[in-house]
Design a protein around this motif. Structure first.
Motif, PDB file in Angstrom:
ATOM      1  N   VAL A  10       3.346 118.061  74.270  1.00 15.75           N
ATOM      2  CA  VAL A  10       2.510 117.540  75.353  1.00 15.75           C
ATOM      3  C   VAL A  10       2.121 116.104  75.039  1.00 15.75           C
ATOM      4  O   VAL A  10       1.598 115.809  73.965  1.00 15.75           O
ATOM      5  CB  VAL A  10       1.247 118.402  75.533  1.00 15.75           C
ATOM      6  N   TYR A  13      -2.338 114.792  79.304  1.00 21.54           N
ATOM      7  CA  TYR A  13      -3.081 115.779  80.096  1.00 21.54           C
ATOM      8  C   TYR A  13      -3.353 115.125  81.449  1.00 21.54           C
ATOM      9  O   TYR A  13      -4.029 114.107  81.523  1.00 21.54           O
ATOM     10  CB  TYR A  13      -4.383 116.129  79.372  1.00 21.54           C
ATOM     11  N   ALA A  27       0.334 118.996  82.942  1.00 24.54           N
ATOM     12  CA  ALA A  27       0.484 118.099  81.794  1.00 24.54           C
ATOM     13  C   ALA A  27       1.913 117.559  81.766  1.00 24.54           C
ATOM     14  O   ALA A  27       2.839 118.187  82.297  1.00 24.54           O
ATOM     15  CB  ALA A  27       0.170 118.834  80.496  1.00 24.54           C
ATOM     16  N   ALA A  29       5.135 116.251  79.373  1.00 24.45           N
ATOM     17  CA  ALA A  29       5.682 116.462  78.029  1.00 24.45           C
ATOM     18  C   ALA A  29       6.641 115.343  77.653  1.00 24.45           C
ATOM     19  O   ALA A  29       6.962 114.469  78.466  1.00 24.45           O
ATOM     20  CB  ALA A  29       6.391 117.809  77.964  1.00 24.45           C
ATOM     21  N   LEU A  37       0.440 123.977  82.166  1.00 29.47           N
ATOM     22  CA  LEU A  37       0.184 124.345  80.780  1.00 29.47           C
ATOM     23  C   LEU A  37      -0.808 125.494  80.706  1.00 29.47           C
ATOM     24  O   LEU A  37      -1.902 125.432  81.269  1.00 29.47           O
ATOM     25  CB  LEU A  37      -0.351 123.123  80.031  1.00 29.47           C
ATOM     26  N   ALA A  72       4.895 124.811  74.316  1.00 26.50           N
ATOM     27  CA  ALA A  72       4.323 123.464  74.416  1.00 26.50           C
ATOM     28  C   ALA A  72       3.373 123.214  73.245  1.00 26.50           C
ATOM     29  O   ALA A  72       2.352 123.897  73.107  1.00 26.50           O
ATOM     30  CB  ALA A  72       3.584 123.302  75.735  1.00 26.50           C
ATOM     31  N   LEU A  74       0.571 121.251  71.355  1.00 22.98           N
ATOM     32  CA  LEU A  74      -0.576 120.421  71.726  1.00 22.98           C
ATOM     33  C   LEU A  74      -1.195 119.836  70.466  1.00 22.98           C
ATOM     34  O   LEU A  74      -1.607 120.561  69.553  1.00 22.98           O
ATOM     35  CB  LEU A  74      -1.610 121.266  72.478  1.00 22.98           C
TER      36      LEU A  74
END
Length: 261
Positions: A10, A13, A27, A29, A37, A72, A74
């Protein structure tokens, strides 16, 4: 059959989706795509993400349209810069591996009063939701989208509700899905018997195992199991038992459907 999900990082945001009970977000990527997400730190934690993988990938194998699922990652830096305290706490609690669905830009929500669905397609969706005990496909919240003139399924996080306590789960595997009476597509699901014959043969133990192998070990952390593999095997037993006894939930759906005829 070996399945695999891509992993993305990610990078941005974008915005929260506050209509979702688990506070998902749009979000971006590092592959340049936007995703919805789903956070590991949300209220239902890993269990909702596990349900998303199982429900989404079984639907895809059944030939239904589902946005691509990806893992994903983070980074902890996201929680430092978010001004909203609630979102900041969610981001901090979700550092590490999460799940995301490809964002279907411009998609519109399925409206049963406007659109009709092919009976075989409707029956497949009803059958699968009965298998998964998915309570979240009602007229109030269909969790289906029209995108490029095709019907897409989203949000299987409310499926497999037995795993929130694992109480009497072996007995629950043999129970009908009584909430099917509220399913938005039940009135159009006239081909349940035909679909049952097809999908109960399609979803072999090997197929179920291939889907369950997608679940990261770190999400399988129930204290009642001695290992992640034992928990994975219990999911397999639940699903394989329901498939072998699909006539139970199919009959329940057919009986509920008679009220619409």
């Amino acid at each position: 059959m070996q399945l695999q999900l891509r992993t993305v990082n990610v990078t941005r945001y974008v915005t929260p989706l506050r209509e979702g009970g688990s506070m998902p977000a749009i979000a971006e990527a590092d592959d340049g795509f936007l995703y919805v997400l789903k956070f590991r730190g949300a209220g239902q934690g890993h269990k909702a993400l596990i349900s998303e993988i199982i429900g989404g990938e079984l639907a895809r194998i059944a030939g239904l349209k589902v946005p691509e699922l990806v893992f994903a990652e983070l980074d902890e830096a996201f929680g430092r810069t978010e001004p909203d305290e609630e979102i900041q706490d969610l981001l901090k609690a979700s550092v590490g591996l999460n799940l995301a669905l490809h964002y279907l830009s411009g998609a519109i929500t399925y409206d049963p009063t406007v659109s009709s669905i092919d009976p075989v397609l409707a029956s497949k969706i009803v059958w699968l939701d009965c298998l998964l005990t998915n309570m979240d496909r009602t007229p109030r919240n269909t969790n289906m989208l029209y995108w490029h003139k095709e019907l897409w399924l989203i949000d299987h996080g409310a499926s497999l509700y037995f795993h929130h306590s694992w109480q009497n789960w072996e007995e629950q595997a043999l129970r009908p899905f009584t909430l099917v009476k509220d399913h938005v597509l039940l009135p159009e699901a006239s081909e349940l018997a035909t679909v049952d014959a097809e999908l109960s043969q399609l979803f072999t133990p090997a197929i179920i195992s291939s889907v369950l192998n997608l679940i990261p070990d770190e999400w399988l952390d129930e204290d009642m199991f001695s290992s992640s593999q034992q928990q994975r095997d219990s999911y397999a037993k639940f699903l394989n038992t329901r498939i072998a006894n699909s006539s139970i939930f199919v009959k329940e759906a057919q009986n509920a459907r008679e009220t619409f005829i």
